[in-house]
Every structure is written in C-alpha cells, then in structure tokens.
Design an enzyme around this catalytic site. Structure first.
Site, mmCIF file in Angstrom:
data_model
loop_
_atom_site.group_PDB
_atom_site.id
_atom_site.type_symbol
_atom_site.label_atom_id
_atom_site.label_comp_id
_atom_site.label_asym_id
_atom_site.label_seq_id
_atom_site.Cartn_x
_atom_site.Cartn_y
_atom_site.Cartn_z
ATOM 1 N N GLY A 13 -6.234 -1.891 -5.143
ATOM 2 C CA GLY A 13 -6.998 -0.633 -5.134
ATOM 3 C C GLY A 13 -7.117 -0.066 -6.545
ATOM 4 N N ALA A 24 -6.019 -0.047 -23.885
ATOM 5 C CA ALA A 24 -4.800 -0.201 -24.684
ATOM 6 C C ALA A 24 -4.448 -1.678 -24.861
ATOM 7 C CB ALA A 24 -3.647 0.544 -24.012
ATOM 8 N N VAL A 25 -4.576 -2.449 -23.780
ATOM 9 C CA VAL A 25 -4.247 -3.883 -23.870
ATOM 10 C C VAL A 25 -5.201 -4.566 -24.859
ATOM 11 C CG1 VAL A 25 -4.244 -6.069 -22.583
ATOM 12 C CG2 VAL A 25 -3.243 -4.017 -21.555
ATOM 13 N N ARG A 74 -9.437 -7.870 -3.936
ATOM 14 C CA ARG A 74 -8.249 -8.504 -3.368
ATOM 15 C C ARG A 74 -8.636 -9.968 -3.177
ATOM 16 N NH1 ARG A 74 -8.083 -3.178 -0.886
ATOM 17 N NH2 ARG A 74 -6.260 -2.145 -1.741
ATOM 18 N N ASP A 105 2.203 -3.540 -6.134
ATOM 19 C CA ASP A 105 3.193 -4.561 -5.758
ATOM 20 C C ASP A 105 2.580 -5.925 -5.444
ATOM 21 O OD1 ASP A 105 5.484 -3.176 -6.037
ATOM 22 O OD2 ASP A 105 5.773 -2.735 -3.903
ATOM 23 N N THR A 127 -1.655 2.415 -9.433
ATOM 24 C CA THR A 127 -1.987 2.758 -8.036
ATOM 25 C C THR A 127 -1.756 4.250 -7.859
ATOM 26 O OG1 THR A 127 -1.184 2.691 -5.750
ATOM 27 C CG2 THR A 127 0.324 1.859 -7.402
ATOM 28 N N ASP A 129 -0.694 5.703 -5.335
ATOM 29 C CA ASP A 129 0.332 6.014 -4.336
ATOM 30 C C ASP A 129 1.726 6.295 -4.892
ATOM 31 O OD1 ASP A 129 -1.528 5.763 -2.392
ATOM 32 O OD2 ASP A 129 -0.813 3.874 -1.572
ATOM 33 N N ASP A 131 4.016 4.176 -5.316
ATOM 34 C CA ASP A 131 4.899 3.511 -4.344
ATOM 35 C C ASP A 131 5.604 2.276 -4.904
ATOM 36 O OD1 ASP A 131 2.671 1.943 -4.604
ATOM 37 O OD2 ASP A 131 2.344 1.650 -2.463
ATOM 38 N N ARG A 156 -8.174 25.603 2.098
ATOM 39 C CA ARG A 156 -7.440 26.834 2.399
ATOM 40 C C ARG A 156 -8.392 28.045 2.469
ATOM 41 N NH1 ARG A 156 -2.409 29.169 2.098
ATOM 42 N NH2 ARG A 156 -1.426 27.345 1.248
ATOM 43 N N ARG A 173 0.022 4.939 2.238
ATOM 44 C CA ARG A 173 0.289 4.110 3.419
ATOM 45 C C ARG A 173 1.769 4.004 3.735
ATOM 46 N NH1 ARG A 173 -3.259 -1.131 2.397
ATOM 47 N NH2 ARG A 173 -2.861 -0.348 0.310
ATOM 48 N N GLY A 187 1.424 24.899 -1.020
ATOM 49 C CA GLY A 187 2.179 25.740 -0.086
ATOM 50 C C GLY A 187 1.948 25.365 1.362
ATOM 51 N N GLU A 225 -1.063 9.550 4.955
ATOM 52 C CA GLU A 225 -1.820 8.535 5.699
ATOM 53 C C GLU A 225 -0.909 7.636 6.556
ATOM 54 O OE1 GLU A 225 -3.488 5.971 2.804
ATOM 55 O OE2 GLU A 225 -4.549 4.715 4.246
HETATM 56 O O1 F6P Z 1 -4.700 2.862 -3.607
HETATM 57 C C1 F6P Z 1 -3.757 2.905 -2.556
HETATM 58 C C2 F6P Z 1 -4.434 3.239 -1.309
HETATM 59 O O2 F6P Z 1 -5.189 4.331 -1.647
HETATM 60 C C3 F6P Z 1 -3.659 3.553 -0.055
HETATM 61 O O3 F6P Z 1 -3.095 4.833 0.019
HETATM 62 C C4 F6P Z 1 -4.686 3.298 1.004
HETATM 63 O O4 F6P Z 1 -4.154 3.025 2.239
HETATM 64 C C5 F6P Z 1 -5.401 2.129 0.479
HETATM 65 O O5 F6P Z 1 -5.278 2.198 -0.932
HETATM 66 C C6 F6P Z 1 -6.809 1.976 0.922
HETATM 67 O O6 F6P Z 1 -7.456 1.055 0.115
HETATM 68 P P1 F6P Z 1 -8.779 0.286 0.471
HETATM 69 O O7 F6P Z 1 -9.641 1.205 1.249
HETATM 70 O O8 F6P Z 1 -9.345 -0.076 -0.861
HETATM 71 O O9 F6P Z 1 -8.351 -0.904 1.255
#
Ligand code: F6P
Length: 322
Positions: A13, A24-25, A74, A105, A127, A129, A131, A156, A173, A187, A225
């Site tokens: 993603g 930078a790279v 992907r 990951d 990413t 997330d 995560d 709000r 996720r 809040g 999510e």
């Molecule tokens: O980038 C991470 C993320 O946003 C997750 O939180 C989400 O579930 C996922 O990617 C969705 O990605 P895509 O719609 O590209 O499969």
C-alpha cells in the site's frame, strides 16, 4: 564490498512520504558515486525489467506529493521461490548489487528472500498503519493521523449540530495506532482497537450514558478497521440508546495527500541511512526509528519481533474522553 549500482522500489500500500524516501535514496546513491535505478510498480518491475536510470533531476518536485512516483503493486509472482530467483537474475543482468524496498512487513519478506539470492537488500518502513514491530514510526503515519483528525473534526461539526452519535472507522487492519491517536486528538468517547477486545455494554453504551448524565449531547466513537462491523455498531447504538447514529468509513482518503513535515523528514533520514548501509556492503537490514534515532535491524529478527501495544495511551484516552 559496498554496492556500486542500486535500485529503489515502493511496494504494498502506498503511503504519503514514500516520495521523500525515494528522493533520498536516489540522491544519496548518486552522491556516493553509485548508479541508481528506479523500479516501477514494486517487485513486478524488478521481475520484468521495468526500470529507469535516475539522475539528480529524476526526483525533483516529488517530495511534496502523496502517493508514489514509482507506482506500487502487490506481486503474487514474486512471492514464489522462482519469482525471487527471476528478480535476482534481472538484478544481475542490470548490474544491480543493492536494492532498497520501501513498504511494509510483506515487502520486507521479499527483501529478505532477495538477500538470500545474493542481492543486498534494505527495507524502509512505509505504511500509514504504523504496524511494523521493530520501529516506533513508519513513513506515512503522521500524514494519515492528521488527515483522519481533520476529517473527524468535520464530522464532529455535523454530529454536534444534530445531537447525534457518529461512529467513524479509520484504517488499521491489525493495528489500532491510527484509531488510538486520532481518538485522543478528537476527544472520541470510546476508541475500539483490534488489540483489545471490547464489551458493547460496558465500553460503548455505559460510556454514552455516563457522558449523557454530565450533559453531553453528541458522541464520537472511533473504530479501527480491524475491529470491523462499523455500520452494525452504529445501528446497535441507535437501537439501544435512541440517539440518532451515523457510521462513516474514512477509507483511502487517509492514504493520500501532501505528506507532513515529519513524514518528509523521517523518510529522508531513513532513505539516506539505507544507502549508507549498502555503501558499507551491508544487506538484510530494516531501517527503523527508535525514539528520534534512525537505527537498523536484521530483517529476519525484525519480522519476528512482537508488536507492543501502547496500553498507557489506551488508558489516557479512556480517562480524558468523557
Ligand atoms: O496501507 C495500509 C492499509 O491502509 C490498511 O489499513 C488497509 O487495510 C489496507 O492498506 C488496504 O489496502 P488496499 O485497499 O490497497 O488493499
């Protein structure tokens, strides 16, 4: 021996700030006297030789934009032993001896496999997330937080005007970091995350009732999510409390937009660090942030690290948001 010819790709993603990392790279590599290729559409580009040689100007005017100028994908084909061998062969054909992979990951597993085939590979965490266990910070996270916060502030306004309850789903996720931090920033009365199971009566309804008893008339509930069932949750709240309730799923709006200063700066520092490792002949590392320091870890060890959930922040959120 240090890498002489490197390639950079973005995978999985997209995340705001990836362009700053690519820039930078490229510029660090060129300044070290390396030849640098940009790989289009992640590992797919590596498999099919979709590469372009980069110069100092190839990465001009990309840093301020969201998305990734190298595009992303992907690649199921790369996720096979044959695919990895094919990508390594393509690297050898082009003379590429070092690769920087910007992604999550899943992308790092590919980086580890590519190193196994003799190509020095470094992962940079990109990413929204946040995560990835080995790092306190992933490129894109700050922009996504700010976008989610701004969107929920808008929600709000209308929630308040109508004395309603709004259930807002943010991305994440497997990880509640976006939910937890935006929950504190806006809040939210309750924040639900995948790491902590919740009790509908205690964590949602009782908190609404308690807030109601102190005079509150509108309620924001933030849901990650990974918890899911956002629409259903809104319907249950309305049924149980009689308060008109709406569900909003913020979705991919959180993945776009101009990266914040923090994302641009962290991405720039991480990209530089990745090329320094390659220059020193080091591969199979993930660049990470610990506190404000840029460090690196062995990819295999990084992938096995357990993620630590911020329990303290969860408590802070519960106490302040009432
Ligand atoms: O980038 C991470 C993320 O946003 C997750 O939180 C989400 O579930 C996922 O990617 C969705 O990605 P895509 O719609 O590209 O499969």
């Amino acid at each position: 021996m240090g890498a002489k010819c490197i390639a950079v790709l973005t995978s999985g993603g997209d995340a705001p700030g990836m362009n700053a990392a690519v820039r930078a790279v490229v510029r660090t590599g060129l300044s070290f006297g390396m030849k640098v290729y940009g790989v289009m559409r992640g590992y797919n580009g590596l498999l099919h030789g979709d590469l372009k040689e980069m110069n100092m100007r190839s990465v001009s005017d990309i840093m301020q934009h969201g998305g990734t100028a190298l595009f992303t994908a992907r690649s199921p084909e790369f996720n096979t032993p044959e695919g990895v061998k094919k990508a390594a062969a393509m690297c050898r054909e082009k003379g590429i001896d070092g690769v920087v992979v910007i992604g999550g990951d899943g992308s790092f597993r590919g980086a580890r496999d590519l190193t196994g085939e003799g190509i020095l590979t470094i992962g940079v965490p990109g990413t929204i997330d946040n995560d990835i266990a080995c790092t306190d910070y992933t490129v894109g996270y700050d922009t996504a937080l700010n976008t989610a916060m701004e969107m929920i502030d808008r929600i709000r306004d209308t929630t308040e005007s109508h004395d309603r309850c709004s259930v807002v789903e943010v991305m994440g996720r497997r990880c509640g970091d976006i939910a937890l931090n935006t929950g504190v920033a806006v809040g939210a009365l309750t924040t639900l995350v995948p790491e902590i199971p919740y009790d509908f009566q205690k964590d949602v309804i009782d908190r609404i009732r308690l807030a109601q008893s102190t005079g509150k008339r509108h309620y924001i509930i933030v849901v990650a999510e990974g918890v899911g069932h956002t629409q259903e949750l809104a319907e249950r709240i309305q049924k149980e409390t009689g308060i008109e309730t709406r569900a909003t799923i913020l979705g991919h709006v959180q993945r776009g937009g101009a990266p914040t200063l923090r994302d641009r700066v962290v991405a720039s520092r991480m990209g530089y660090h990745a090329v320094e490792l390659l220059q020193n002949g080091i591969g199979n590392r993930v660049v990470a942030m610990k506190g404000e320091e840029i460090v690196d870890f062995d990819i295999t060890e990084a992938l096995e690290m357990p993620r630590v959930f911020d329990e303290k922040m969860y408590k802070v959120s519960a106490v302040l948001s009432i």
